[in-house]
Design a protein around this motif. Sequence first.
Motif, short mmCIF file in Angstrom:
data_model
loop_
_atom_site.label_atom_id
_atom_site.label_comp_id
_atom_site.label_asym_id
_atom_site.label_seq_id
_atom_site.Cartn_x
_atom_site.Cartn_y
_atom_site.Cartn_z
N LEU A 139 -9.33 5.02 4.88
CA LEU A 139 -10.03 6.17 5.48
C LEU A 139 -9.14 7.39 5.69
O LEU A 139 -9.44 8.24 6.53
CB LEU A 139 -10.68 5.73 6.81
CG LEU A 139 -11.87 4.77 6.67
CD1 LEU A 139 -12.34 4.29 8.04
CD2 LEU A 139 -13.04 5.41 5.92
N HIS A 140 -8.07 7.51 4.92
CA HIS A 140 -7.25 8.71 5.03
C HIS A 140 -8.08 9.95 4.68
O HIS A 140 -9.07 9.88 3.94
CB HIS A 140 -6.04 8.62 4.10
CG HIS A 140 -4.86 7.97 4.76
ND1 HIS A 140 -3.74 7.56 4.06
CD2 HIS A 140 -4.62 7.67 6.07
CE1 HIS A 140 -2.86 7.03 4.91
NE2 HIS A 140 -3.37 7.09 6.13
N LEU A 141 -7.61 11.09 5.22
CA LEU A 141 -8.32 12.37 5.11
C LEU A 141 -8.75 12.75 3.70
O LEU A 141 -9.82 13.33 3.53
CB LEU A 141 -7.37 13.48 5.61
CG LEU A 141 -6.99 13.46 7.09
CD1 LEU A 141 -5.64 14.12 7.30
CD2 LEU A 141 -8.07 14.17 7.88
N ASP A 142 -7.91 12.45 2.72
CA ASP A 142 -8.20 12.87 1.35
C ASP A 142 -9.11 11.86 0.62
O ASP A 142 -9.42 12.06 -0.55
CB ASP A 142 -6.92 13.13 0.55
CG ASP A 142 -5.94 11.98 0.61
OD1 ASP A 142 -5.92 11.25 1.63
OD2 ASP A 142 -5.16 11.80 -0.34
N HIS A 143 -9.51 10.81 1.29
CA HIS A 143 -10.42 9.82 0.70
C HIS A 143 -11.77 9.79 1.42
O HIS A 143 -12.78 9.52 0.80
CB HIS A 143 -9.77 8.42 0.75
CG HIS A 143 -8.49 8.34 -0.04
ND1 HIS A 143 -8.40 7.73 -1.26
CD2 HIS A 143 -7.26 8.85 0.23
CE1 HIS A 143 -7.17 7.85 -1.73
NE2 HIS A 143 -6.45 8.53 -0.84
N GLY A 220 -0.61 -2.10 3.74
CA GLY A 220 0.76 -1.62 3.77
C GLY A 220 0.80 -0.09 3.80
O GLY A 220 1.44 0.52 4.64
N HIS A 221 0.09 0.54 2.83
CA HIS A 221 -0.07 2.00 2.90
C HIS A 221 -0.79 2.33 4.21
O HIS A 221 -0.39 3.23 4.94
CB HIS A 221 -0.85 2.49 1.70
CG HIS A 221 -1.22 3.95 1.77
ND1 HIS A 221 -0.29 4.96 1.67
CD2 HIS A 221 -2.42 4.56 1.97
CE1 HIS A 221 -0.91 6.12 1.80
NE2 HIS A 221 -2.19 5.92 1.98
N THR A 222 -1.88 1.61 4.44
CA THR A 222 -2.51 1.59 5.76
C THR A 222 -2.74 0.13 6.12
O THR A 222 -2.56 -0.76 5.30
CB THR A 222 -3.88 2.32 5.76
OG1 THR A 222 -4.73 1.68 4.80
CG2 THR A 222 -3.73 3.80 5.42
N GLY A 241 -5.69 2.65 -5.65
CA GLY A 241 -5.74 3.47 -4.44
C GLY A 241 -4.32 3.85 -4.06
O GLY A 241 -3.44 3.97 -4.93
N ASP A 242 -4.09 4.04 -2.79
CA ASP A 242 -2.75 4.47 -2.36
C ASP A 242 -1.79 3.31 -2.14
O ASP A 242 -0.69 3.50 -1.62
CB ASP A 242 -2.86 5.33 -1.08
CG ASP A 242 -3.46 6.70 -1.38
OD1 ASP A 242 -3.75 6.98 -2.55
OD2 ASP A 242 -3.63 7.49 -0.43
N ALA A 243 -2.17 2.10 -2.57
CA ALA A 243 -1.20 1.00 -2.59
C ALA A 243 -0.10 1.31 -3.59
O ALA A 243 0.99 0.73 -3.52
CB ALA A 243 -1.88 -0.32 -2.92
ZN LIG Z 1 -3.73 7.40 1.82
#
Ligand SMILES: [Zn+2]
Length: 300
Positions: A139-143, A220-222, A241-243
């Motif tokens: 749920l990061h801002l850019d996603h 890990g990223h989140t 994703g951001d992994a």
């Molecule tokens: Zn992210």
Amino acid sequence: MATAAEPRKASLPLPGGQAGATVKLHPLTVAKMRTTPGGLHREEGRLAAVKALGLRVPREQWVDIPVVAFLIEHPGAGPVLVDTGFHPSVAVDPKGAMGRFGGLLFKDIRMEQAEAVPAQLRERGIDPSRLATVVMTHLHLDHAGAISEFPEATFVLSDLEWEAAANGNELDGYNKRQFDHAFDYRLLDFESAESDSFASFGRSFDLFGDGSVRLVFTPGHTRGHLSVVLRLRDREALLCGDAAYTRSTIEESRLPYKMEDEHRFKRSLREIQLFAEQTPDALVVPGHDMRALLLMDREY
Ligand SMILES: [Zn+2]
């Protein structure tokens, strides 16, 4: 947090599964922004943090990175979105899209109105207000920026991610206003007995029960990050994703500057690397790699 949202436990599979189904994949570029080389790939030494935040990095050394989302077409379940990118308004007013603190690591957001995910869906004949399924890697801002544009969708994400975001703030990369809607949120418990291993991944769920879209746990990223494995017509695809921000993260284990949990990040990365090794013809898509994105087709 304010409590418009009342997430419930997911009960899978979602309807629409078909034995042997394969899906189509459309990568969507939502925006471009810039970050520091040290933010993308952690540098060692005393000034690593300072450099990651760009304080001693000349403008010309900052690197372009894309913000992406993915449209999946399933023969029985219809269109499925993975992540939502920035809100369409960011095309008009890019300031503030990343919040006060994200703005330190990410700058110079460039986005066309036609690049917003709802506009890209409409262009492909899909009415965003009727889209049925959205998978959130995190749920990061850019996603999570355009969640509000999909009021009829069932949003599927991990319970740990919901918890982290609901209790998080801009410093953690979250903005509650983006996701605190009375929408249909369905949470996955990857630690439960219902979660299976799949390929190199210790924890996974089969979204439609037909093996075409699998959600694999890559924290890990989140805290509750997930990645997505797709069965395409002629190969598999892994949306990291951001992994993994970049191909270098996957191929050379180059870690990013910011990780919620470094130990878990490395364990998830190892699972991604093993998947890539064991499935050499798979399309492995990192989360913020401009070069990798430019090499991608419009449709798979
Ligand atoms: Zn992210």
